[in-house]
Design a protein around this motif. Sequence first.
Motif, PDB file in Angstrom:
ATOM      1  N   LEU A 148      72.089  92.876  25.949  1.00 28.09           N
ATOM      2  CA  LEU A 148      71.395  94.147  26.192  1.00 28.09           C
ATOM      3  C   LEU A 148      71.941  95.265  25.305  1.00 28.09           C
ATOM      4  O   LEU A 148      71.301  96.302  25.129  1.00 28.09           O
ATOM      5  CB  LEU A 148      71.557  94.577  27.653  1.00 28.09           C
ATOM      6  N   MET A 149      73.120  95.046  24.747  1.00 24.10           N
ATOM      7  CA  MET A 149      73.780  96.117  23.981  1.00 24.10           C
ATOM      8  C   MET A 149      73.186  96.262  22.587  1.00 24.10           C
ATOM      9  O   MET A 149      72.957  95.256  21.901  1.00 24.10           O
ATOM     10  CB  MET A 149      75.281  95.816  23.869  1.00 24.10           C
ATOM     11  N   ASP A 150      73.003  97.486  22.162  1.00 21.61           N
ATOM     12  CA  ASP A 150      72.428  97.732  20.831  1.00 21.61           C
ATOM     13  C   ASP A 150      73.374  97.303  19.703  1.00 21.61           C
ATOM     14  O   ASP A 150      72.947  97.191  18.561  1.00 21.61           O
ATOM     15  CB  ASP A 150      72.010  99.208  20.680  1.00 21.61           C
ATOM     16  N   VAL A 151      74.636  97.040  20.041  1.00 24.99           N
ATOM     17  CA  VAL A 151      75.590  96.607  19.012  1.00 24.99           C
ATOM     18  C   VAL A 151      75.585  95.090  18.804  1.00 24.99           C
ATOM     19  O   VAL A 151      76.280  94.566  17.937  1.00 24.99           O
ATOM     20  CB  VAL A 151      77.039  97.028  19.382  1.00 24.99           C
ATOM     21  N   THR A 152      74.823  94.388  19.641  1.00 24.12           N
ATOM     22  CA  THR A 152      74.865  92.923  19.625  1.00 24.12           C
ATOM     23  C   THR A 152      73.885  92.347  18.620  1.00 24.12           C
ATOM     24  O   THR A 152      72.794  92.882  18.423  1.00 24.12           O
ATOM     25  CB  THR A 152      74.557  92.388  21.036  1.00 24.12           C
ATOM     26  N   GLU A 153      74.282  91.240  18.002  1.00 21.47           N
ATOM     27  CA  GLU A 153      73.460  90.624  16.962  1.00 21.47           C
ATOM     28  C   GLU A 153      72.149  90.078  17.540  1.00 21.47           C
ATOM     29  O   GLU A 153      71.068  90.377  17.033  1.00 21.47           O
ATOM     30  CB  GLU A 153      74.259  89.497  16.315  1.00 21.47           C
ATOM     31  N   ILE A 154      72.250  89.245  18.582  1.00 22.95           N
ATOM     32  CA  ILE A 154      71.049  88.652  19.182  1.00 22.95           C
ATOM     33  C   ILE A 154      70.720  89.420  20.461  1.00 22.95           C
ATOM     34  O   ILE A 154      71.371  89.269  21.484  1.00 22.95           O
ATOM     35  CB  ILE A 154      71.265  87.148  19.454  1.00 22.95           C
TER      36      ILE A 154
END
Length: 199
Positions: A148-154
């Motif tokens: 759910l995090m905007d920093v995550t790749e997928i």
Amino acid sequence: MTFELPKLDYAYNALEPHIDARTMEIHLTKHHAAYIKNLNTAITGSNLEGKSIDSILSDISKAPVVVRNNGGGYYNHNLFWKVMSPIGGGKPTGDLADAINKTFGSFEIFKDEFSKAAATRFGSGWAWLVKTRNGLQVSSTPNQDNPLMDVTEIKGIPILGLDVWEHAYYLNYQNRRPDYIAAFWNIINWTEVASRFKS
Ligand code: MN3
């Protein structure tokens, strides 16, 4: 509004022999509780106070790292308790089963891919089955990050998650993370995963 420790839908010993009662109790009442306490402390009086956890996580790049770690810890464990059940295991059915077969080729291939993501996550983190814009994907994240995090790749909606921090298995399995991962398949609550897939 502050975030609160959830109640389990089952007893601490209900997932034995796959996850032992003491691990469950410490995991919930010490680890999960600490994430929640630290999250509440961090957001009180800040511009994040009163926001939903989904909203906070979706914009986590702008939040302090303490919110990223503890907000992730709060969300991830809420999901983790729900996707396990003493009457779990087996295979998914219906639309979720169809989507898994279509994406991965078979349930067994998916199972291998997810288990590998969990086993090869270096250090602490999570393995995920994610509902992305382009369909289902297996991923893993470090620490308490999640899809759910905007920093995550997928990015997407996590519908199944496995905690591979040592605190999740060390009392019973010590260094044998692969045994813990193998045991997890006996307690997955596919009804819950399917309902998250539908939403
Ligand atoms: Mn944990």
